[in-house]
Design a protein around this motif. Sequence first.
Motif, PDB file in Angstrom:
ATOM      1  N   ILE A 294       0.883  -1.266   0.000  1.00  0.00           N
ATOM      2  CA  ILE A 294      -0.031  -0.049   0.177  1.00  0.00           C
ATOM      3  C   ILE A 294       0.840   1.136  -0.021  1.00  0.00           C
ATOM      4  CG2 ILE A 294      -1.792   1.420   1.261  1.00  0.00           C
ATOM      5  CD1 ILE A 294      -2.687  -1.489   2.488  1.00  0.00           C
ATOM      6  N   ARG A 295       0.592   2.186  -0.744  1.00  0.00           N
ATOM      7  CA  ARG A 295       1.172   3.569  -0.876  1.00  0.00           C
ATOM      8  C   ARG A 295       0.298   4.628  -0.854  1.00  0.00           C
ATOM      9  NH1 ARG A 295       4.894   0.617   0.193  1.00  0.00           N
ATOM     10  NH2 ARG A 295       6.974   0.436  -1.185  1.00  0.00           N
ATOM     11  N   VAL A 296       0.514   5.881  -0.690  1.00  0.00           N
ATOM     12  CA  VAL A 296      -0.134   7.178  -0.719  1.00  0.00           C
ATOM     13  C   VAL A 296       0.391   7.911  -1.630  1.00  0.00           C
ATOM     14  CG1 VAL A 296      -1.030   8.962   0.723  1.00  0.00           C
ATOM     15  CG2 VAL A 296      -0.827   6.518   1.724  1.00  0.00           C
ATOM     16  N   ALA A 297      -0.429   8.579  -2.558  1.00  0.00           N
ATOM     17  CA  ALA A 297       0.119   9.612  -3.680  1.00  0.00           C
ATOM     18  C   ALA A 297       0.539  10.910  -2.624  1.00  0.00           C
ATOM     19  CB  ALA A 297      -1.089   9.991  -4.301  1.00  0.00           C
ATOM     20  N   ARG A 298       1.785  11.233  -2.880  1.00  0.00           N
ATOM     21  CA  ARG A 298       2.416  12.145  -1.960  1.00  0.00           C
ATOM     22  C   ARG A 298       2.126  13.622  -2.753  1.00  0.00           C
ATOM     23  NH1 ARG A 298       7.188  11.788   0.185  1.00  0.00           N
ATOM     24  NH2 ARG A 298       7.811   9.950  -1.149  1.00  0.00           N
ATOM     25  N   GLU A 299       1.642  13.850  -3.908  1.00  0.00           N
ATOM     26  CA  GLU A 299       0.998  14.992  -4.428  1.00  0.00           C
ATOM     27  C   GLU A 299       0.356  14.539  -5.809  1.00  0.00           C
ATOM     28  OE1 GLU A 299       4.667  15.365  -7.700  1.00  0.00           O
ATOM     29  OE2 GLU A 299       5.073  15.389  -5.664  1.00  0.00           O
ATOM     30  N   ASP A 300      -0.520  15.683  -6.164  1.00  0.00           N
ATOM     31  CA  ASP A 300      -1.237  15.380  -7.485  1.00  0.00           C
ATOM     32  C   ASP A 300      -0.389  15.148  -8.705  1.00  0.00           C
ATOM     33  OD1 ASP A 300      -3.150  16.231  -5.829  1.00  0.00           O
ATOM     34  OD2 ASP A 300      -3.741  18.066  -7.071  1.00  0.00           O
ATOM     35  N   PHE A 301      -0.528  13.949  -9.556  1.00  0.00           N
ATOM     36  CA  PHE A 301       0.016  13.667 -10.594  1.00  0.00           C
ATOM     37  C   PHE A 301      -0.502  12.733 -11.457  1.00  0.00           C
ATOM     38  CE2 PHE A 301       1.510  10.707  -7.379  1.00  0.00           C
ATOM     39  CZ  PHE A 301       1.488   9.578  -8.009  1.00  0.00           C
ATOM     40  N   GLU A 302       0.143  12.744 -12.729  1.00  0.00           N
ATOM     41  CA  GLU A 302      -0.272  11.874 -13.695  1.00  0.00           C
ATOM     42  C   GLU A 302       0.150  10.481 -13.626  1.00  0.00           C
ATOM     43  OE1 GLU A 302      -2.971  12.090 -15.956  1.00  0.00           O
ATOM     44  OE2 GLU A 302      -3.503  14.247 -15.422  1.00  0.00           O
ATOM     45  N   PHE A 303      -0.445   9.220 -13.729  1.00  0.00           N
ATOM     46  CA  PHE A 303       0.149   8.034 -13.818  1.00  0.00           C
ATOM     47  C   PHE A 303      -0.596   7.034 -14.426  1.00  0.00           C
ATOM     48  CE2 PHE A 303       1.336   3.736 -12.170  1.00  0.00           C
ATOM     49  CZ  PHE A 303       2.656   3.820 -11.958  1.00  0.00           C
ATOM     50  N   GLY A 304      -0.198   6.447 -15.505  1.00  0.00           N
ATOM     51  CA  GLY A 304      -0.714   5.449 -16.342  1.00  0.00           C
ATOM     52  C   GLY A 304      -2.019   5.974 -16.852  1.00  0.00           C
ATOM     53  N   GLY A 305      -2.039   7.279 -17.167  1.00  0.00           N
ATOM     54  CA  GLY A 305      -3.423   7.655 -17.934  1.00  0.00           C
ATOM     55  C   GLY A 305      -4.393   8.331 -16.777  1.00  0.00           C
ATOM     56  N   GLN A 306      -4.080   8.171 -15.661  1.00  0.00           N
ATOM     57  CA  GLN A 306      -4.942   8.719 -14.793  1.00  0.00           C
ATOM     58  C   GLN A 306      -4.460   9.636 -13.824  1.00  0.00           C
ATOM     59  OE1 GLN A 306      -8.049   7.242 -14.927  1.00  0.00           O
ATOM     60  NE2 GLN A 306      -7.286   6.164 -16.441  1.00  0.00           N
ATOM     61  N   ARG A 307      -5.301  10.325 -13.111  1.00  0.00           N
ATOM     62  CA  ARG A 307      -5.021  11.741 -12.374  1.00  0.00           C
ATOM     63  C   ARG A 307      -5.042  11.394 -10.944  1.00  0.00           C
ATOM     64  NH1 ARG A 307      -1.711  15.930 -12.647  1.00  0.00           N
ATOM     65  NH2 ARG A 307      -2.379  17.801 -11.150  1.00  0.00           N
ATOM     66  N   LEU A 308      -3.701  11.334 -10.370  1.00  0.00           N
ATOM     67  CA  LEU A 308      -4.047  10.812  -8.942  1.00  0.00           C
ATOM     68  C   LEU A 308      -3.884  12.145  -7.977  1.00  0.00           C
ATOM     69  CD1 LEU A 308      -3.178   8.034 -10.290  1.00  0.00           C
ATOM     70  CD2 LEU A 308      -1.656   7.728  -8.352  1.00  0.00           C
ATOM     71  N   ARG A 309      -4.482  12.084  -7.144  1.00  0.00           N
ATOM     72  CA  ARG A 309      -4.636  13.069  -6.151  1.00  0.00           C
ATOM     73  C   ARG A 309      -3.648  12.968  -4.791  1.00  0.00           C
ATOM     74  NH1 ARG A 309      -6.192  17.236  -9.525  1.00  0.00           N
ATOM     75  NH2 ARG A 309      -7.993  16.447 -10.514  1.00  0.00           N
ATOM     76  N   ALA A 310      -3.259  14.071  -4.317  1.00  0.00           N
ATOM     77  CA  ALA A 310      -2.435  13.833  -3.109  1.00  0.00           C
ATOM     78  C   ALA A 310      -3.355  13.213  -1.880  1.00  0.00           C
ATOM     79  CB  ALA A 310      -1.823  15.229  -2.586  1.00  0.00           C
ATOM     80  N   GLY A 311      -2.751  12.463  -1.111  1.00  0.00           N
ATOM     81  CA  GLY A 311      -3.316  11.611  -0.121  1.00  0.00           C
ATOM     82  C   GLY A 311      -4.236  10.451  -0.682  1.00  0.00           C
ATOM     83  N   GLN A 312      -4.595  10.134  -1.828  1.00  0.00           N
ATOM     84  CA  GLN A 312      -5.096   8.923  -2.141  1.00  0.00           C
ATOM     85  C   GLN A 312      -4.571   7.633  -1.887  1.00  0.00           C
ATOM     86  OE1 GLN A 312      -6.401  10.083  -6.127  1.00  0.00           O
ATOM     87  NE2 GLN A 312      -8.447  10.506  -5.508  1.00  0.00           N
TER      88      GLN A 312
END
Length: 403
Positions: A294-312
Amino acid sequence: MPDLDIMSPDAIADPQGYFANLRATRPVHWDPRYRSWLITSHRHVIAALRDERFSSNRIEPYITKKLSGPDADPLVRQAFEVLSGWMVFKEEPAHHRLRMLCSLAFTPASIAALRTRVEVLCDSLIDAASARPAFDLLRTIANPLTSTVIAEMLGVPVEDRPRFERWTLDVQPLVSTGLDDPNRYEGIARGMDSLVRYFAGQIERYRAEPADNLISALVRANADQDRLSDAELMATCTLLLFGGQETTANLIANSVLALLRHPEQRALLCGGQVDIKTALEEFMRYEGPGKTVIRVAREDFEFGGQRLRAGQRVFLMLSVANRDPEAFEEPERLKLDRGAVRHVGFGLGSHFCLGAPLARLEAGAAIPRIVERFPNLRLATEALQWLPFISTRGLREMNVVAG
């Protein structure tokens, strides 16, 4: 996929099959049920394990969010604070510092020196099991082997080891399952409290009277005048207990199960046509004990064509990635002579499992001995129950008939 449920009976029983379509069509997927990203392809899991934007520090934010109020159970908070000290949940430079200090007490030479003891212990456990027509392989061989080895390494007296096994079972759901409502952790927290109190006494004992064991080595571990604090010693002892016991026991049982279901591969191993070191890497790929990290997104960023948000929250699904047809030929087949296997069962990069050499030593001793000593070994039933955990791939029990 609106009906997707990562904790459903089908997902627990066969995660590789359950998530195969998701891996092929949407390898980076938002799961609204558990409010988490699921990353399932080998390529994306490897990329995420190497990407510093994915934080391993998922415990401290949970403590701040869920356990900082006046109504928080102090024992639950203590349990999570112990987990927060585990190096696997630390970021750099704290992770590197802890790993370096622990490696001073967990050297290749110290692991190699255990070989004879591990082999003797394997033989004695198998001898005892051979007196029974049927037995639970986990309870009779795999768990006693790994719990005895790590207890001896830590310096736990023989008479205290049954308590260790009980505490491990009590606390296992906290270690192996994703974070959730803290109210469900009250019973688990009491087990962690007992474990903490016990280790506090052992740390003081070996600080006053050092001996040839891991606790003494951790107490005196020193790099550039830096030492582990009491809280870090406590966290490291509990990490070694869980990492050195449950995970390797599951590796042993899962591997024997794979051999029982693939008799032609068992014949290769027993006939000496495949080296156990090579076979172990395929066992880790095919049905390793680590299902998800398990990891947590450190910041908002694009990965694998998706938009991850900080804290997710992000689930890196190792077991699904290790069956990816884009990374492995015929991934659903157990092939002990597969050769170089680029699996992710032990993690990758700076967070590669520090205990991997010990796991390889114990499993490498136990697996061939079990299948050679019991040539007619078979499952007592095909109705196996897998542990309902997010992080762990292991059986509740593995009842076998000796022949």
